[in-house]
Design an enzyme around this catalytic site. Structure first.
Site, PDB file in Angstrom:
ATOM      1  N   LYS A   1      17.274   4.703   0.242  1.00 30.65           N
ATOM      2  CA  LYS A   1      18.147   4.662   1.435  1.00 30.65           C
ATOM      3  C   LYS A   1      19.305   3.733   1.114  1.00 30.65           C
ATOM      4  O   LYS A   1      19.335   2.578   1.551  1.00 30.65           O
ATOM      5  CB  LYS A   1      17.370   4.010   2.593  1.00 30.65           C
ATOM      6  CG  LYS A   1      16.685   4.911   3.568  1.00 30.65           C
ATOM      7  CD  LYS A   1      16.267   4.060   4.787  1.00 30.65           C
ATOM      8  CE  LYS A   1      14.916   4.420   5.277  1.00 30.65           C
ATOM      9  NZ  LYS A   1      14.441   3.542   6.365  1.00 30.65           N
TER      10      LYS A   1
ATOM     11  N   ASP B   1      14.882   0.292   0.372  1.00 29.64           N
ATOM     12  CA  ASP B   1      15.608   0.237   1.641  1.00 29.64           C
ATOM     13  C   ASP B   1      16.655  -0.871   1.527  1.00 29.64           C
ATOM     14  O   ASP B   1      17.680  -0.691   0.868  1.00 29.64           O
ATOM     15  CB  ASP B   1      14.580   0.010   2.754  1.00 29.64           C
ATOM     16  CG  ASP B   1      15.162   0.020   4.154  1.00 29.64           C
ATOM     17  OD1 ASP B   1      16.225   0.618   4.360  1.00 29.64           O
ATOM     18  OD2 ASP B   1      14.559  -0.584   5.060  1.00 29.64           O
TER      19      ASP B   1
ATOM     20  N   LYS C   1       0.817  -1.189   0.000  1.00 33.68           N
ATOM     21  CA  LYS C   1       0.000   0.000   0.000  1.00 33.68           C
ATOM     22  C   LYS C   1       0.863   1.256   0.000  1.00 33.68           C
ATOM     23  O   LYS C   1       0.381   2.347  -0.285  1.00 33.68           O
ATOM     24  CB  LYS C   1      -0.866   0.043   1.271  1.00 33.68           C
ATOM     25  CG  LYS C   1      -1.759  -1.140   1.475  1.00 33.68           C
ATOM     26  CD  LYS C   1      -2.379  -1.035   2.898  1.00 33.68           C
ATOM     27  CE  LYS C   1      -2.926  -2.370   3.297  1.00 33.68           C
ATOM     28  NZ  LYS C   1      -3.226  -2.438   4.734  1.00 33.68           N
ATOM     29  N   GLY C   2       2.133   1.089   0.313  1.00 30.28           N
ATOM     30  CA  GLY C   2       2.998   2.253   0.540  1.00 30.28           C
ATOM     31  C   GLY C   2       3.086   3.216  -0.624  1.00 30.28           C
ATOM     32  O   GLY C   2       3.235   4.422  -0.419  1.00 30.28           O
TER      33      GLY C   2
ATOM     34  N   PHE D   1      13.944   6.351   9.931  1.00 29.86           N
ATOM     35  CA  PHE D   1      12.654   5.742   9.643  1.00 29.86           C
ATOM     36  C   PHE D   1      11.630   6.845   9.399  1.00 29.86           C
ATOM     37  O   PHE D   1      11.334   7.646  10.282  1.00 29.86           O
ATOM     38  CB  PHE D   1      12.196   4.811  10.766  1.00 29.86           C
ATOM     39  CG  PHE D   1      11.077   3.919  10.306  1.00 29.86           C
ATOM     40  CD1 PHE D   1      11.345   2.761   9.597  1.00 29.86           C
ATOM     41  CD2 PHE D   1       9.757   4.272  10.535  1.00 29.86           C
ATOM     42  CE1 PHE D   1      10.311   1.959   9.116  1.00 29.86           C
ATOM     43  CE2 PHE D   1       8.718   3.467  10.059  1.00 29.86           C
ATOM     44  CZ  PHE D   1       9.003   2.315   9.351  1.00 29.86           C
ATOM     45  N   VAL D   2      11.100   6.852   8.175  1.00 34.90           N
ATOM     46  CA  VAL D   2      10.208   7.941   7.776  1.00 34.90           C
ATOM     47  C   VAL D   2       8.775   7.452   7.579  1.00 34.90           C
ATOM     48  O   VAL D   2       8.540   6.284   7.249  1.00 34.90           O
ATOM     49  CB  VAL D   2      10.715   8.620   6.478  1.00 34.90           C
ATOM     50  CG1 VAL D   2      11.983   9.406   6.738  1.00 34.90           C
ATOM     51  CG2 VAL D   2      10.933   7.602   5.364  1.00 34.90           C
TER      52      VAL D   2
HETATM   53  P1  IMP Z   1      13.073  -3.231   1.531  1.00 37.94           P
HETATM   54  O1  IMP Z   1      13.845  -3.331   2.820  1.00 37.94           O
HETATM   55  O2  IMP Z   1      13.827  -2.434   0.496  1.00 37.94           O
HETATM   56  O3  IMP Z   1      12.641  -4.576   1.052  1.00 37.94           O
HETATM   57  O4  IMP Z   1      11.763  -2.397   1.870  1.00 37.94           O
HETATM   58  C1  IMP Z   1      10.622  -3.055   2.357  1.00 37.94           C
HETATM   59  C2  IMP Z   1       9.517  -2.136   2.711  1.00 37.94           C
HETATM   60  O5  IMP Z   1       9.804  -1.632   4.003  1.00 37.94           O
HETATM   61  C3  IMP Z   1       9.302  -0.903   1.853  1.00 37.94           C
HETATM   62  O6  IMP Z   1       8.534  -1.144   0.726  1.00 37.94           O
HETATM   63  C4  IMP Z   1       8.547  -0.033   2.821  1.00 37.94           C
HETATM   64  O7  IMP Z   1       7.182  -0.352   2.803  1.00 37.94           O
HETATM   65  C5  IMP Z   1       9.153  -0.427   4.149  1.00 37.94           C
HETATM   66  N1  IMP Z   1      10.112   0.576   4.610  1.00 37.94           N
HETATM   67  C6  IMP Z   1      11.451   0.623   4.483  1.00 37.94           C
HETATM   68  N2  IMP Z   1      11.960   1.721   5.056  1.00 37.94           N
HETATM   69  C7  IMP Z   1      10.892   2.404   5.557  1.00 37.94           C
HETATM   70  C8  IMP Z   1      10.737   3.658   6.249  1.00 37.94           C
HETATM   71  O8  IMP Z   1      11.689   4.409   6.530  1.00 37.94           O
HETATM   72  N3  IMP Z   1       9.460   3.993   6.573  1.00 37.94           N
HETATM   73  C9  IMP Z   1       8.375   3.229   6.285  1.00 37.94           C
HETATM   74  N4  IMP Z   1       8.482   2.070   5.641  1.00 37.94           N
HETATM   75  C10 IMP Z   1       9.715   1.668   5.266  1.00 37.94           C
END
Ligand code: IMP
Length: 179
Positions: free
Chosen positions: A130, A102, A42-43, A151-152
């Site tokens: 990030k 991330d 949903k992000g 963390f945002v």
């Molecule tokens: P990944 O670690 O790149 O697989 O990211 C996984 C998911 O973690 C992302 O799609 C976001 O939904 C969530 N995420 C990562 N960093 C943040 C943050 O700083 N705030 C909110 N959600 C995050």
């Protein structure tokens, strides 16, 4: 400002200006094509909704739902698909739209699945990057902002399903998630 937010990293106006610029770049790169815009729910719902309105091209819209359960905001979670993967992008020009890159686990998984369907082209747009937390070999074609390891929340991004409706990107107070 919300009481759980430490400080605002990007205001509504800064987000609007950057999304406008990203849309213009995407419009130029995809000229003459009819891309499928793939929103990772949903992000990226809010980002996708704004970005697609800045791309003046014929296009279609699809979404997939993934959830990465996090017991702590800063620790990557186990990835689960909350719906079967039913999107067919064979021979299509695909633009995957995600809120944040991330560790890269989520997008490596998604891009790999899509790549197997032999799309005509496959590009990735992320609002936030990030790079300091990356553990997989992935980078985005379009990046809104590169940010440090904080963390945002807001503009679609959540913690524990909350704060998605904040109109800005803010850094969450560590006291909210480190209980
Ligand atoms: P990944 O670690 O790149 O697989 O990211 C996984 C998911 O973690 C992302 O799609 C976001 O939904 C969530 N995420 C990562 N960093 C943040 C943050 O700083 N705030 C909110 N959600 C995050």
């Amino acid at each position: 400002m919300h009481k759980d937010v430490d400080y605002i990293m990007f205001t509504k106006e800064q987000l609007q200006a950057r999304v406008h610029a990203l849309g213009a770049a995407i419009e130029t790169d995809f000229a003459g094509k009819c891309p499928v815009i793939l929103c990772i729910m949903k992000g990226s719902l809010v980002f996708t909704a704004d970005l697609m309105r800045e791309i003046n091209l014929p296009c279609t819209l699809e979404s997939i739902s993934l959830s990465s359960y996090r017991s702590m905001a800063t620790r990557p979670g186990e990835l689960t698909m909350t719906q079967p993967f039913e999107v067919d992008v064979t021979d299509r020009d695909v633009l995957v739209v995600e809120d944040i890159l991330d560790t890269g686990k989520t997008l490596s998984f998604v891009m790999n699945l899509l790549g197997k369907q032999a799309p005509a082209s496959l590009k990735l747009a992320v609002l936030l990057d990030k790079p300091s937390r990356r553990i997989t070999d992935i980078s985005a074609d379009y990046v809104g902002f590169t940010i440090p390891d904080a963390f945002v929340v807001g503009y679609g991004l959540d913690f524990d399903q909350k704060y998605r409706n904040l109109p800005y990107i803010g850094v969450l107070k560590p006291s909210v998630y480190s209980v």
